[in-house]
Write an enzyme that holds these catalytic residues in place. Structure first.
Site, mmCIF file in Angstrom:
data_model
loop_
_atom_site.group_PDB
_atom_site.id
_atom_site.type_symbol
_atom_site.label_atom_id
_atom_site.label_comp_id
_atom_site.label_asym_id
_atom_site.label_seq_id
_atom_site.Cartn_x
_atom_site.Cartn_y
_atom_site.Cartn_z
ATOM 1 N N ARG A 159 0.805 -1.157 0.261
ATOM 2 C CA ARG A 159 -0.088 0.121 0.064
ATOM 3 C C ARG A 159 0.759 1.216 0.085
ATOM 4 O O ARG A 159 2.208 1.208 0.197
ATOM 5 C CB ARG A 159 -0.920 -0.089 1.136
ATOM 6 C CG ARG A 159 -0.123 -0.211 2.491
ATOM 7 C CD ARG A 159 -1.188 0.129 3.752
ATOM 8 N NE ARG A 159 -0.767 1.605 3.871
ATOM 9 C CZ ARG A 159 0.206 2.283 4.118
ATOM 10 N NH1 ARG A 159 1.342 1.707 4.515
ATOM 11 N NH2 ARG A 159 0.340 3.701 4.180
ATOM 12 N N GLY A 160 0.354 2.381 -0.106
ATOM 13 C CA GLY A 160 0.973 3.548 -0.331
ATOM 14 C C GLY A 160 1.112 4.001 -1.782
ATOM 15 O O GLY A 160 1.912 3.324 -2.459
ATOM 16 N N ALA A 161 1.005 5.334 -2.146
ATOM 17 C CA ALA A 161 1.001 5.585 -3.393
ATOM 18 C C ALA A 161 2.368 5.475 -3.955
ATOM 19 O O ALA A 161 2.317 4.785 -5.229
ATOM 20 C CB ALA A 161 0.724 6.992 -3.623
ATOM 21 N N ARG A 201 -6.325 -0.665 -7.655
ATOM 22 C CA ARG A 201 -6.823 0.582 -6.512
ATOM 23 C C ARG A 201 -6.919 1.900 -7.437
ATOM 24 O O ARG A 201 -5.678 2.272 -7.676
ATOM 25 C CB ARG A 201 -5.602 0.611 -5.338
ATOM 26 C CG ARG A 201 -5.369 -0.632 -4.669
ATOM 27 C CD ARG A 201 -5.364 -0.245 -3.202
ATOM 28 N NE ARG A 201 -6.011 0.473 -2.474
ATOM 29 C CZ ARG A 201 -5.500 1.038 -1.595
ATOM 30 N NH1 ARG A 201 -4.567 0.852 -0.718
ATOM 31 N NH2 ARG A 201 -6.573 1.878 -0.935
ATOM 32 N N GLN A 204 -3.533 2.058 9.984
ATOM 33 C CA GLN A 204 -2.278 2.335 9.441
ATOM 34 C C GLN A 204 -1.379 3.248 10.280
ATOM 35 O O GLN A 204 -0.178 2.974 10.291
ATOM 36 C CB GLN A 204 -2.229 3.022 8.129
ATOM 37 C CG GLN A 204 -2.896 1.796 6.959
ATOM 38 C CD GLN A 204 -4.681 2.441 6.817
ATOM 39 O OE1 GLN A 204 -5.286 2.833 7.636
ATOM 40 N NE2 GLN A 204 -4.703 2.071 5.556
ATOM 41 N N ASP A 207 -2.520 10.316 -2.548
ATOM 42 C CA ASP A 207 -2.749 9.266 -3.287
ATOM 43 C C ASP A 207 -3.127 9.917 -4.654
ATOM 44 O O ASP A 207 -2.550 9.144 -5.477
ATOM 45 C CB ASP A 207 -3.661 8.329 -2.926
ATOM 46 C CG ASP A 207 -3.371 7.473 -1.715
ATOM 47 O OD1 ASP A 207 -2.870 6.198 -1.831
ATOM 48 O OD2 ASP A 207 -3.246 7.788 -0.594
ATOM 49 N N ASN A 247 -6.406 11.806 -0.144
ATOM 50 C CA ASN A 247 -5.698 11.141 0.873
ATOM 51 C C ASN A 247 -6.521 10.406 1.696
ATOM 52 O O ASN A 247 -7.755 10.358 1.588
ATOM 53 C CB ASN A 247 -4.947 12.149 1.286
ATOM 54 C CG ASN A 247 -3.451 11.572 2.321
ATOM 55 O OD1 ASN A 247 -2.761 10.771 1.804
ATOM 56 N ND2 ASN A 247 -3.440 11.609 3.598
ATOM 57 N N LYS A 248 -5.820 9.588 2.659
ATOM 58 C CA LYS A 248 -6.549 8.514 3.452
ATOM 59 C C LYS A 248 -7.736 9.126 3.846
ATOM 60 O O LYS A 248 -7.592 10.386 4.527
ATOM 61 C CB LYS A 248 -5.489 7.918 4.324
ATOM 62 C CG LYS A 248 -6.356 7.012 5.365
ATOM 63 C CD LYS A 248 -6.889 5.722 4.655
ATOM 64 C CE LYS A 248 -5.813 5.063 3.713
ATOM 65 N NZ LYS A 248 -6.350 3.944 2.945
#
Length: 380
Positions: free
Chosen positions: A64-66, A98, A212, A253, A263-264
């Site tokens: 995960r994570g852009a 995603r 997270q 993201d 973003n999240k």
């Protein structure tokens, strides 16, 4: 398919986190990723032998994570090519895994383009696979370098906004080495402040529903010996009201052409709180996260996650029995609203820090000029 194995590591001294790596055992090339769903309880690596296994790892948030998704997407195309699978099919599946994180599609596109260019030039499948792998490795190196440069720009910005040091920084989700080829985005700036003796306290949002912040950011902060405190997401307002937050640093993201930031989920409320309390709200992200083809925030596709992530709680290494594999915390049949991201409009963003410099105030024109300047430097 993906196999898994555990690894042990001494935590007495911080070592580099290897979130993703290419390996070539005798049985054929594989992509090895650290399963982030198992942290912090245990460090387990997933060994992906094909693109479907990597797609599943991405969708399950093991990867995960852009920025890291972009790297993974590129390696996934290279893996399909190296093992003789359908590259187009693999590329399409990876890019769609995603939808909000634009870096994933960017990474897939880079490796796919390199593959087809080499195939057209040489007609050699092996050389085309090597070209795809070279593109993935280049993206990996570039992201590590971008992390280093963002940390420098971000620390300089903090010193400008908050002269005197002793920074108390609030962050959301996880933006460190677990999402990058280097030290990360927002967390990379925090780490630079810590190493410079300028960090007083890192406030870590728990980041519901997947935790997270609690599981991953706290894990990284502890490894580096930072002074950090974990809080539930809804406790952030009381911190601002008490004057305990000097700046908010988050990742992204996708950044639209007008400067809107996806973003999240939970990021937008922090931006609103920061504006009300006159606290700088800073986004740290590489230029690969900027998508000039998406005109504004309303045009960003927001990923909707399964409802069981909200109605159940999953704790690593704890036996569970819910529909999604977790412990139920809501009545059976409860509907859940679970967007993975929210969008913060540019007027709430104090600055966007990239590897090529800082955009402040955040406008579409300034963002476009930064991207154009970066392209000119690259071409030169």
């Amino acid at each position: 398919m993906a196999d898994q194995y555990a690894r042990s590591r001494e935590h007495s001294e911080p070592t580099e986190i290897s979130a993703i790596r290419w390996d070539e055992p005798p049985e054929g090339p594989v992509l090895v990723v650290l399963d982030q769903t198992r942290l912090p309880a245990e460090e387990v690596e997933l060994v992906c032998t094909d693109a479907p296994a990597l797609v599943e790892a991405i969708r399950s948030l093991a990867v995960r994570g852009a920025p890291l998704l972009g790297i993974a997407g590129a390696y996934g195309v290279a893996l399909a090519a190296a093992r003789g699978f359908d590259v187009e099919e693999a590329a399409a599946a990876l890019a769609a895994a995603r939808p909000t994180a634009v870096n994933l599609a960017v990474g897939v596109h880079r490796a796919r383009t390199a593959y087809h260019a080499a195939l057209a030039e040489t007609g050699d499948q092996d050389k085309a696979a090597e070209a795809a792998l070279a593109a993935a490795r280049t993206l990996h190196r570039q992201d590590a370098e971008a992390s280093r440069r963002m940390a420098g720009h971000g620390l300089a910005l903090l010193e400008e906004l908050l002269p005197g040091g002793g920074h108390r920084i609030l962050t959301h989700c996880n933006t460190g080495a677990l999402i990058s080829g280097g030290q990360g985005t927002a967390f990379g700036v925090v780490l630079a402040a810590h190493r410079a003796g300028r960090l007083r306290r890192l406030w870590v949002d728990e980041t519901r529903p997947m935790l997270q912040g609690a599981r991953l950011t706290a894990y990284e902060a502890a490894r580096h010996g930072m002074a950090y405190t974990l809080l539930t997401d809804d406790a952030a307002g009381s911190l601002f009201a008490a004057g305990e937050v000097d700046a908010v640093l988050v990742g992204a993201d996708r950044i639209a052409a007008d400067g809107s930031v996806a973003n999240k989920v939970g990021t937008y409320p922090l931006a609103v709180l920061a504006r009300y309390h006159h606290v700088p709200f800073v986004v740290v992200a590489p230029l690969t996260t900027v998508d000039l083809g998406t005109p504004d925030g309303a045009s960003i596709e927001i990923e909707q996650r399964p409802g069981h992530e909200v109605t159940e709680i999953t704790v690593p290494q704890v036996p569970v029995a819910g529909l999604g594999g977790g412990t139920p915390v809501a009545p059976l049949g409860t509907q859940a609203y679970n967007p993975a991201f929210d969008v913060t409009p540019p007027e709430l963003v104090t600055a966007i820090v990239t590897e090529e410099g800082v955009v402040s105030p955040v406008t579409g024109e300034a963002l476009d000029e930064l991207c154009a300047r970066s392209r000119r430097v690259t071409m030169g």
